[in-house]
Design a protein around this motif. Structure first.
Motif, PDB file in Angstrom:
ATOM      1  N   VAL A  35      76.637  16.705  74.235  1.00 13.33           N
ATOM      2  CA  VAL A  35      78.051  16.497  73.755  1.00 13.33           C
ATOM      3  C   VAL A  35      78.619  17.724  73.300  1.00 13.33           C
ATOM      4  O   VAL A  35      79.909  17.959  72.781  1.00 13.33           O
ATOM      5  CB  VAL A  35      78.191  15.279  73.192  1.00 13.33           C
ATOM      6  CG1 VAL A  35      77.936  14.166  73.878  1.00 13.33           C
ATOM      7  CG2 VAL A  35      77.420  15.529  71.491  1.00 13.33           C
ATOM      8  N   THR A  36      77.732  18.713  72.674  1.00 10.53           N
ATOM      9  CA  THR A  36      78.210  19.883  72.191  1.00 10.53           C
ATOM     10  C   THR A  36      78.862  20.865  73.178  1.00 10.53           C
ATOM     11  O   THR A  36      79.348  21.962  72.540  1.00 10.53           O
ATOM     12  CB  THR A  36      77.338  20.369  71.122  1.00 10.53           C
ATOM     13  OG1 THR A  36      76.238  20.952  72.079  1.00 10.53           O
ATOM     14  CG2 THR A  36      76.765  19.588  70.157  1.00 10.53           C
ATOM     15  N   SER A  37      78.533  20.720  74.316  1.00 16.26           N
ATOM     16  CA  SER A  37      78.913  21.861  75.457  1.00 16.26           C
ATOM     17  C   SER A  37      80.116  21.237  75.999  1.00 16.26           C
ATOM     18  O   SER A  37      79.900  20.408  77.015  1.00 16.26           O
ATOM     19  CB  SER A  37      77.594  21.826  76.230  1.00 16.26           C
ATOM     20  OG  SER A  37      77.672  22.656  77.365  1.00 16.26           O
ATOM     21  N   GLU A  38      81.140  21.875  76.456  1.00 15.35           N
ATOM     22  CA  GLU A  38      82.180  21.969  77.314  1.00 15.35           C
ATOM     23  C   GLU A  38      81.898  22.003  78.702  1.00 15.35           C
ATOM     24  O   GLU A  38      82.215  21.226  79.336  1.00 15.35           O
ATOM     25  CB  GLU A  38      83.251  22.702  76.706  1.00 15.35           C
ATOM     26  CG  GLU A  38      84.066  22.646  75.388  1.00 15.35           C
ATOM     27  CD  GLU A  38      84.797  23.616  75.037  1.00 15.35           C
ATOM     28  OE1 GLU A  38      86.053  23.301  75.032  1.00 15.35           O
ATOM     29  OE2 GLU A  38      84.454  24.832  74.829  1.00 15.35           O
ATOM     30  N   GLU A  39      80.922  22.905  78.769  1.00 17.45           N
ATOM     31  CA  GLU A  39      80.435  22.811  80.325  1.00 17.45           C
ATOM     32  C   GLU A  39      79.583  21.714  80.906  1.00 17.45           C
ATOM     33  O   GLU A  39      79.775  21.320  81.869  1.00 17.45           O
ATOM     34  CB  GLU A  39      79.525  24.056  80.539  1.00 17.45           C
ATOM     35  CG  GLU A  39      80.152  25.598  80.363  1.00 17.45           C
ATOM     36  CD  GLU A  39      80.559  25.895  78.935  1.00 17.45           C
ATOM     37  OE1 GLU A  39      79.691  25.208  78.010  1.00 17.45           O
ATOM     38  OE2 GLU A  39      81.224  26.829  78.463  1.00 17.45           O
ATOM     39  N   SER A  40      78.790  21.016  79.854  1.00 18.26           N
ATOM     40  CA  SER A  40      78.027  19.814  80.281  1.00 18.26           C
ATOM     41  C   SER A  40      78.916  18.714  80.503  1.00 18.26           C
ATOM     42  O   SER A  40      78.789  17.945  81.256  1.00 18.26           O
ATOM     43  CB  SER A  40      77.071  19.662  79.115  1.00 18.26           C
ATOM     44  OG  SER A  40      76.198  18.456  79.397  1.00 18.26           O
ATOM     45  N   LEU A  41      80.067  18.605  79.608  1.00 22.64           N
ATOM     46  CA  LEU A  41      80.903  17.448  79.612  1.00 22.64           C
ATOM     47  C   LEU A  41      81.912  17.608  80.935  1.00 22.64           C
ATOM     48  O   LEU A  41      82.151  16.572  81.395  1.00 22.64           O
ATOM     49  CB  LEU A  41      81.834  17.442  78.504  1.00 22.64           C
ATOM     50  CG  LEU A  41      81.197  16.853  77.299  1.00 22.64           C
ATOM     51  CD1 LEU A  41      81.871  17.384  75.960  1.00 22.64           C
ATOM     52  CD2 LEU A  41      80.917  15.404  76.953  1.00 22.64           C
TER      53      LEU A  41
END
Length: 255
Positions: free
Chosen positions: A55-61
């Motif tokens: 959840v801290t990663s915009e790329e992951s989201l």
């Protein structure tokens, strides 16, 4: 109409309890997010989609939001978070307080807790806001006809903590966790102002037995017990309650 519910921290604790509850409801699609795999049997349900996400990663989201193009989201339940305990090979007799004292706290633990509990929540909510706003723009959400039920606005419900209340802090300690939740509450309040068409609410779900601590704390309640009361708040709150900070019984908590 199909309702889409997004649950973070869906693999354990209260997040899993929320995911199971909504997965059992008719015409509801559940999108579960967690950094750990979703346990069976919920992972096999046709109306449940799971994404392994940081959840801290915009790329992951973006792995999730790219699949949601044009899909309204009706409810975002943010349960992902960490406790902020200093790592120790010996948990000092399973004394949580000893792992977050003034003397024990270190920079790595403090910043990591802020990153996950505060930045992670902000990033997650911001990623899903376009889909929540899409729900707010639908005719069923804006209709005021006397012949139809009151519209249900899209909602963002964040699991905060009474430990984030500065006015309620009479025992000290808990530095990283308290700071991260107090900062999270400030984020929630600003979001409620900046996004007036979406309900944004902080709930203290009680001291829930979860994976945040490696053992059951004294006085902790099970996720299902917390869920039972939290659901009344989740389903009942409207735009008039946006920007609030309440416990699982709906009682207001001081900032």
């Amino acid at each position: 109409m199909e309702r889409t519910v997004v649950v973070t921290g869906a693999s354990s604790g209260l997040g899993l309890a929320f995911a199971k509850h909504y997965a059992a409801r008719p015409s509801t699609r559940v999108i579960g997010l967690d950094i750990s795999p979703l346990p069976a049997p919920i992972s096999t349900l046709k109306n449940v989609s799971f994404y392994e996400v940081d959840v801290t990663s915009e790329e992951s989201l973006a792995k999730v939001t790219n699949d949601l193009t044009g899909q309204p989201v009706h409810l975002l339940l943010h349960s992902a978070g960490i406790r902020g305990l200093v790592r120790s090979p010996n948990p000092q007799g399973q004394n949580v307080a000893a792992l977050e004292t003034l003397e024990a706290m270190d920079r790595t633990t403090f910043l990591r807790t802020l990153e996950i509990n505060t930045w992670g929540a902000f990033t997650t909510i911001r990623a899903f806001l376009p889909f929540l706003k899409l729900t707010a723009s639908l005719p069923s959400a804006t209709s005021t006809s006397s012949s139809t039920p009151p519209p249900i606005p899209p909602k963002v419900i964040i699991m905060s903590s009474r430990m984030g209340s500065i006015s309620s802090n009479t025992t000290g300690g808990g530095y990283a966790y308290r700071a991260s939740k107090a900062a999270l509450n400030a984020v929630i309040k600003s979001l409620s102002v900046d996004v007036p068409g979406v309900v944004v609410l902080a709930i203290h779900p009680g001291r829930v037995e979860t994976g945040l601590v490696g053992w059951k704390e004294e006085g902790a309640i099970g996720p299902e017990e917390s869920l039972e009361t939290c659901l009344e708040i989740v389903e009942g709150v409207g735009l008039e309650g946006s920007g609030g900070f309440v416990d699982r019984f709906g009682d207001e908590i001081g900032w």
